[in-house]
Design an enzyme around this catalytic site. Structure first.
Site, PDB file in Angstrom:
ATOM      1  N   GLU A   1       0.809  -1.224   0.000  1.00  0.00           N
ATOM      2  CA  GLU A   1       0.000   0.000   0.000  1.00  0.00           C
ATOM      3  C   GLU A   1       0.844   1.277   0.000  1.00  0.00           C
ATOM      4  O   GLU A   1       0.838   2.045   0.974  1.00  0.00           O
ATOM      5  CB  GLU A   1      -0.950   0.007   1.193  1.00  0.00           C
TER       6      GLU A   1
ATOM      7  N   GLU B   1      -6.837  -7.806  -0.928  1.00  0.00           N
ATOM      8  CA  GLU B   1      -7.197  -7.825   0.492  1.00  0.00           C
ATOM      9  C   GLU B   1      -8.627  -7.354   0.672  1.00  0.00           C
ATOM     10  O   GLU B   1      -9.029  -6.351   0.076  1.00  0.00           O
ATOM     11  CB  GLU B   1      -6.345  -6.831   1.300  1.00  0.00           C
TER      12      GLU B   1
END
Ligand code: GAL
Length: 648
Positions: free
Chosen positions: A145, A299
């Protein structure tokens, strides 16, 4: 490529080798075929500078491979170990207020710091050297991320270099940033800083450019690692998981070209029906960024929804419905954070595929049932998602609209995009989210929600689209500023005035407004003058009583609609309905609360149906239903929470 991946983040460094064996056995039981390993394992891999411990990872890679489970091997660069920050304090991030943060959490680095960049490439190289030939390696997961912001001196120096490239000379920068306002004129590059904490409002163009710069700088950090990994394994796909949020200084639409597989993490910020709408929007964004190439939901939470205050346990079936929404919208799998719930650490109560209660749990059983369904869906994995409508999406416009200088703090780009997307989600009409300068010719209808910032070129390309017969629906506070965040003079909505045939004289931010048709608007209204367009609806009462609220303009061969307020859902639905009919699109017959996605490969179509409502519904459709493996006749009865994938 595997049709559908199923699995999640696997963090074996938190557990003993006995647990690893149980993990692999349970993964097999659940149908897991891919796990992301090592994403936060730097201190376990390199406990001291230059001293590596690979034994545990060797064993885990072998165990997974023996169990038939592929590995998405991560570089652990989102969390450098404490020794790194002590050795290189200048690589710790500094916040806007000048406070240097320390280790003790994650993402404690500055991506502009040379020591960090070097160390990140170093650990990526060491991993590639060791595992490039391991048979379990299926994919590289670079970092986690990307999105960390830093205001330190390294960031300042890199920002200046970036600005020099963008503007060439200081005069152009001064003009673009309107530095004549508040005596901000720069006489040398060295005077320029990141938008650090200052006495009052920061310069909006400086803030916008800093985000553009960070996106490019972080991309550079990703590219460094990608180059190393690629040199060892030219055929192993490389990706990084995109995180979505107002705080993220990453332009994913541009980054997408740099990953072999677009991967997103998606955590809805609501526990009500908003969670379903946001899931669909996240998936549509990812597919659109991928632009026809594969993408993957890397995710999602296995068992809870976090609304910012509480963790709401996902009701039975909800995990499967969200996962199917992602698959239906093109994801090549459903992955979760994380495999096994941690017993300590900062996210110890984050839900996981194997919860604290263990495998004897509803959550694990539901996941196992879902895993068993995936092979039945494999046949549509490579098909295209049908989308005749485009909603324009632009990270830079979002960033610009986060400025503190707007006429109302209620103006919210994402909320405006969500409101537009919700209309098509509810109607079962496929939508892509495309860049303002994209080729729009494949779309029957293009929606432009509150696109505050737009370049001249993009505006011209949208006008050509309408001229050539396209249908356009623009919503309030669009087209206001150019790429330097400077207002387009002569009346709003500047960039769109001509194509819309209107001129807006003033804004009237409000709580609520009434329309003559009986509809309602919120937040915003505008004093609209007709300049060729027809008024479709007008304001009723208040200062703007009788002036146009919604307009329609014929432009070239096409039609352009404008709505100058945030319509309440009912009025919005009516307007979108008109635009849909006008564009010659068909609205499918769909009961309320049912999500529908259409896929196609050649002559074969698949229709994904997800009943989010609390009652049984009848859907007029017939064909072969993949989940049950049976022929179904119309109407298909779908129980509350039920799902179907019908091939025809
Ligand atoms: C993601 C992150 C994971 C985990 C998860 C919790 O954004 O990549 O590591 O923190 O959030 O929701």
């Amino acid at each position: 490529m595997t049709a559908f991946y199923f699995g999640g983040d696997y963090n074996p460094e938190q557990w003993s080798p006995e647990v690893w064996k149980e993990d692999v056995a349970l993964m097999r039981q659940a149908g897991v075929n891919l796990v992301t390993v090592g994403v936060f394992a730097w201190s376990s891999l390199e406990p001291e500078p230059g001293r590596y411990e690979f034994g545990w990872l060797d064993q885990v890679m072998d165990l997974l491979h023996d169990g038939g489970i592929q590995v998405d091997l991560a570089t652990p660069t989102a969390s450098p170990p404490p020794w790194f920050s002590l050795r290189h304090p200048d690589a710790l991030p500094v916040d806007a207020g000048g406070i240097r943060l320390t280790h003790g959490s994650r993402d404690t680095y500055c991506a502009c710091a040379p020591a960090y960049r070097e160390a990140a490439v170093g650990i990526a190289r060491v991993l590639a050297e060791r595992y490039s030939k391991h048979p379990a390696l299926a994919m590289w997961h670079v970092h986690n991320e990307y999105g960390t912001t830093c205001y330190c001196d390294h960031a300042a120096a890199a920002f200046r270099r970036w600005l020099q490239q963008r503007y060439g000379d200081l005069g152009r920068l001064n003009a673009a940033w309107t530095t004549a306002f508040w005596s901000q004129g720069y006489s040398s590059w060295e005077e320029i800083q990141p938008p650090r904490a200052t006495q009052y409002l920061v310069n909006p163009t400086q803030a916008l450019d800093f985000r553009r710069f960070l996106s490019d700088e972080l991309l550079g950090a990703y590219r460094d690692q990608k180059a190393i990994l690629r040199s060892f394994t030219p055929d192993v796909p490389i990706t990084t998981n995109f995180v979505f949020g107002a705080w993220v200084p990453v332009n994913h639409a541009r980054w997408a070209a740099e990953v072999d597989l677009v991967a997103i993490d998606h955590y809805p910020g609501s526990a009500g029906p908003g969670a379903e709408e946001q899931t669909a929007l996240g998936a549509d964004l990812a597919r659109s960024w991928a632009g026809g190439r594969p993408w993957l939901l890397m995710e999602q939470a296995a068992g809870t929804l976090n609304d910012g205050h509480r963790l709401h346990t996902k009701e039975p079936g909800r995990m499967a419905r969200h996962s199917l929404s992602h698959l239906g919208r093109g994801s090549r799998g459903a992955m979760f954070f994380q495999w096994r719930a941690s017993r300590g650490g900062a996210e110890l109560f984050h839900s996981a595929m194997v919860p604290h209660a263990g495998a004897d749990s509803r959550r694990f059983r539901e996941l196992t049932e879902f895993g068993a369904l995936l092979p039945r869906l494999a046949e549509f994995a490579g098909s295209a998602v049908e989308a005749d409508v485009a909603i324009l999406w632009d990270a830079e416009a979002w960033w610009a609209m986060q400025s503190a200088h707007l006429p109302s703090s209620d103006l919210d780009y994402l909320a405006s995009v969500q409101a537009a997307h919700r209309q098509f989600w509810a109607a079962g009409i496929g939508v892509d989210l495309v860049a303002p300068d994209a080729d729009l010719s494949a779309y029957r209808l293009v929606v432009v929600p509150s696109l505050y910032l737009i370049s001249d070129q993009a505006a011209a390309s949208i006008a050509r689209y309408v001229e050539g017969g396209g249908h356009l629906l623009v919503t309030y506070f669009s087209g206001i500023v150019n790429q330097d965040a400077q207002v387009r003079l002569g009346g709003y909505p500047g960039a769109f005035s001509e194509v819309l045939g209107i001129r807006v004289e003033e804004f009237h931010p409000v709580a609520e407004v009434q329309l003559a048709s009986g509809g309602q608007g919120r937040l915003w209204s505008e004093h609209v003058h007709l300049a060729g367009a027809d008024a479709v609806d007008r304001y009723s009462g208040g200062v703007l009583d009788g002036s146009p609220a919604i307009t329609r303009n014929e432009y070239g061969e096409g039609v352009a609609w404008y709505v100058s307020t945030q319509l309440e859902d009912e009025a919005y639905e009516a307007l979108v309905g008109q635009a849909i009919r006008g564009a010659g699109l068909e609205r499918p017959e769909l009961p309320a609360g049912v999500e529908m996605i259409r896929r196609r490969a050649g002559e074969t179509t698949w229709t994904v149906l997800i009943n989010h409502s609390e009652g049984e519904v009848a859907v007029p459709i017939a064909g072969f239903e993949l989940l049950s493996g049976t022929e179904v006749v119309s109407p298909l009865m779908l129980a509350a929470g039920g799902q179907a994938v019908v091939r025809a």
